[in-house]
Design a protein around this motif. Structure first.
Motif, mmCIF file in Angstrom:
data_model
loop_
_atom_site.group_PDB
_atom_site.id
_atom_site.type_symbol
_atom_site.label_atom_id
_atom_site.label_comp_id
_atom_site.label_asym_id
_atom_site.label_seq_id
_atom_site.Cartn_x
_atom_site.Cartn_y
_atom_site.Cartn_z
ATOM 1 N N ASP A 4 -3.454 7.510 -1.803
ATOM 2 C CA ASP A 4 -2.433 6.471 -1.659
ATOM 3 C C ASP A 4 -2.795 5.240 -2.489
ATOM 4 O OD1 ASP A 4 -0.941 8.030 0.100
ATOM 5 O OD2 ASP A 4 -1.975 7.221 1.860
ATOM 6 N N ILE A 5 -4.074 4.897 -2.512
ATOM 7 C CA ILE A 5 -4.541 3.762 -3.322
ATOM 8 C C ILE A 5 -4.258 4.061 -4.800
ATOM 9 C CG2 ILE A 5 -6.545 2.386 -4.017
ATOM 10 C CD1 ILE A 5 -5.648 2.079 -1.008
ATOM 11 N N GLN A 6 -4.642 5.252 -5.251
ATOM 12 C CA GLN A 6 -4.463 5.640 -6.654
ATOM 13 C C GLN A 6 -2.997 5.623 -7.065
ATOM 14 O OE1 GLN A 6 -6.922 6.056 -8.937
ATOM 15 N NE2 GLN A 6 -8.264 5.388 -7.271
ATOM 16 N N ALA A 7 -2.106 5.961 -6.147
ATOM 17 C CA ALA A 7 -0.674 5.993 -6.459
ATOM 18 C C ALA A 7 -0.138 4.613 -6.825
ATOM 19 C CB ALA A 7 0.109 6.561 -5.269
ATOM 20 N N HIS A 8 -0.791 3.555 -6.364
ATOM 21 C CA HIS A 8 -0.316 2.192 -6.613
ATOM 22 C C HIS A 8 -1.270 1.387 -7.496
ATOM 23 C CE1 HIS A 8 2.877 2.874 -3.786
ATOM 24 N NE2 HIS A 8 1.987 3.353 -2.929
ATOM 25 N N LEU A 9 -2.312 2.031 -8.000
ATOM 26 C CA LEU A 9 -3.321 1.312 -8.773
ATOM 27 C C LEU A 9 -2.764 0.742 -10.078
ATOM 28 C CD1 LEU A 9 -6.238 0.413 -8.678
ATOM 29 C CD2 LEU A 9 -6.885 2.564 -9.757
ATOM 30 N N PHE B 105 -0.136 -3.379 -3.694
ATOM 31 C CA PHE B 105 -0.970 -2.918 -2.583
ATOM 32 C C PHE B 105 -0.457 -3.475 -1.251
ATOM 33 C CE2 PHE B 105 -5.351 -1.824 -4.643
ATOM 34 C CZ PHE B 105 -4.766 -0.802 -5.362
ATOM 35 N N ARG B 106 0.014 -4.719 -1.266
ATOM 36 C CA ARG B 106 0.564 -5.302 -0.036
ATOM 37 C C ARG B 106 1.969 -4.764 0.220
ATOM 38 N NH1 ARG B 106 -0.092 -11.352 1.847
ATOM 39 N NH2 ARG B 106 -1.899 -10.414 2.807
ATOM 40 N N VAL B 107 2.783 -4.705 -0.813
ATOM 41 C CA VAL B 107 4.162 -4.229 -0.677
ATOM 42 C C VAL B 107 4.190 -2.844 -0.030
ATOM 43 C CG1 VAL B 107 6.211 -3.492 -1.979
ATOM 44 C CG2 VAL B 107 5.043 -5.634 -2.589
ATOM 45 N N HIS B 108 3.251 -1.989 -0.416
ATOM 46 C CA HIS B 108 3.224 -0.611 0.075
ATOM 47 C C HIS B 108 2.258 -0.412 1.244
ATOM 48 C CE1 HIS B 108 5.931 0.736 -3.026
ATOM 49 N NE2 HIS B 108 5.250 -0.015 -3.868
ATOM 50 N N GLY B 109 1.642 -1.499 1.724
ATOM 51 C CA GLY B 109 0.799 -1.434 2.907
ATOM 52 C C GLY B 109 -0.463 -0.610 2.761
ATOM 53 N N VAL B 110 -1.040 -0.597 1.558
ATOM 54 C CA VAL B 110 -2.262 0.180 1.374
ATOM 55 C C VAL B 110 -3.534 -0.659 1.496
ATOM 56 C CG1 VAL B 110 -1.117 1.953 -0.004
ATOM 57 C CG2 VAL B 110 -2.237 0.038 -1.152
ATOM 58 N N THR C 140 -10.503 -10.970 -0.313
ATOM 59 C CA THR C 140 -11.062 -9.634 -0.172
ATOM 60 C C THR C 140 -9.952 -8.682 0.248
ATOM 61 O OG1 THR C 140 -11.757 -10.144 2.089
ATOM 62 C CG2 THR C 140 -13.413 -10.372 0.355
ATOM 63 N N LEU C 141 -9.923 -7.533 -0.381
ATOM 64 C CA LEU C 141 -8.962 -6.489 -0.057
ATOM 65 C C LEU C 141 -9.713 -5.367 0.641
ATOM 66 C CD1 LEU C 141 -8.000 -7.883 -2.825
ATOM 67 C CD2 LEU C 141 -6.474 -5.946 -2.959
ATOM 68 N N THR C 142 -9.159 -4.890 1.733
ATOM 69 C CA THR C 142 -9.714 -3.745 2.445
ATOM 70 C C THR C 142 -8.661 -2.657 2.453
ATOM 71 O OG1 THR C 142 -10.998 -5.238 3.865
ATOM 72 C CG2 THR C 142 -10.715 -2.950 4.622
ATOM 73 N N TYR C 143 -9.025 -1.488 1.939
ATOM 74 C CA TYR C 143 -8.070 -0.390 1.888
ATOM 75 C C TYR C 143 -7.750 0.122 3.281
ATOM 76 C CZ TYR C 143 -9.283 -0.271 -3.085
ATOM 77 O OH TYR C 143 -9.500 -0.597 -4.406
ATOM 78 N N LEU C 144 -6.479 0.404 3.504
ATOM 79 C CA LEU C 144 -5.996 0.904 4.795
ATOM 80 C C LEU C 144 -5.592 2.369 4.743
ATOM 81 C CD1 LEU C 144 -3.699 -2.115 5.697
ATOM 82 C CD2 LEU C 144 -6.021 -1.672 6.530
ATOM 83 N N ARG C 145 -5.529 2.927 3.561
ATOM 84 C CA ARG C 145 -5.039 4.295 3.387
ATOM 85 C C ARG C 145 -6.043 5.129 2.602
ATOM 86 N NH1 ARG C 145 0.790 4.011 2.900
ATOM 87 N NH2 ARG C 145 1.526 2.823 4.689
ATOM 88 N N ALA C 146 -5.751 6.410 2.518
ATOM 89 C CA ALA C 146 -6.595 7.349 1.768
ATOM 90 C C ALA C 146 -6.574 7.003 0.281
ATOM 91 C CB ALA C 146 -6.090 8.772 1.987
ATOM 92 N N GLN C 147 -7.613 7.438 -0.423
ATOM 93 C CA GLN C 147 -7.736 7.151 -1.850
ATOM 94 C C GLN C 147 -6.531 7.626 -2.662
ATOM 95 O OE1 GLN C 147 -9.725 5.456 -4.042
ATOM 96 N NE2 GLN C 147 -10.462 4.507 -2.160
#
Length: 102
Positions: free
Chosen positions: A15-20, A69-74, A6-13
């Motif tokens: 930031d998530i979109q930037a690495h999607l 997502f892990r590399v960038h801590g999101v 399971t992945l839980t987002y740690l940052r704003a959307q």
């Protein structure tokens, strides 16, 4: 071994979109290699889930370490391993050799 990740987002959307895109590339790479069986976003929109098949937890951990997502801590990851006792006939026996198909 099968794993539910399971992945839980740690940052704003944003930031998530930037690495999607790179996250999707990573998912596709491992799905083609047979390590990711299924993956997708959670209904709540605050993370995702992956059903994975790896020979060992260390193989899974190595794979997860390369996800953007892990590399960038999101996102943070939760992992549960399980031994399938039952599987649908359409579910590959290669992923759950000990599981019985009805």
């Amino acid at each position: 071994m099968l794993y539910v990740v399971t992945l839980t987002y740690l940052r704003a959307q944003q930031d998530i979109q930037a690495h999607l895109g790179t996250h999707r590339d990573w998912l596709i790479e491992h799905a083609r290699a047979g390590r990711i069986i299924a993956a997708g976003p959670l209904e709540t929109g605050d993370g995702g889930a992956i059903l994975a098949h790896c020979e060992s937890r260390s193989e899974l951990d190595d794979m997860l370490e390369r996800d953007s997502f892990r590399v960038h801590g999101v996102a943070q990851y939760g992992v549960q391993a399980f031994d399938a006792a039952l599987r649908a006939q359409a579910f590959s026996a290669a992923w759950a050799p000990e599981a019985k198909a009805p």
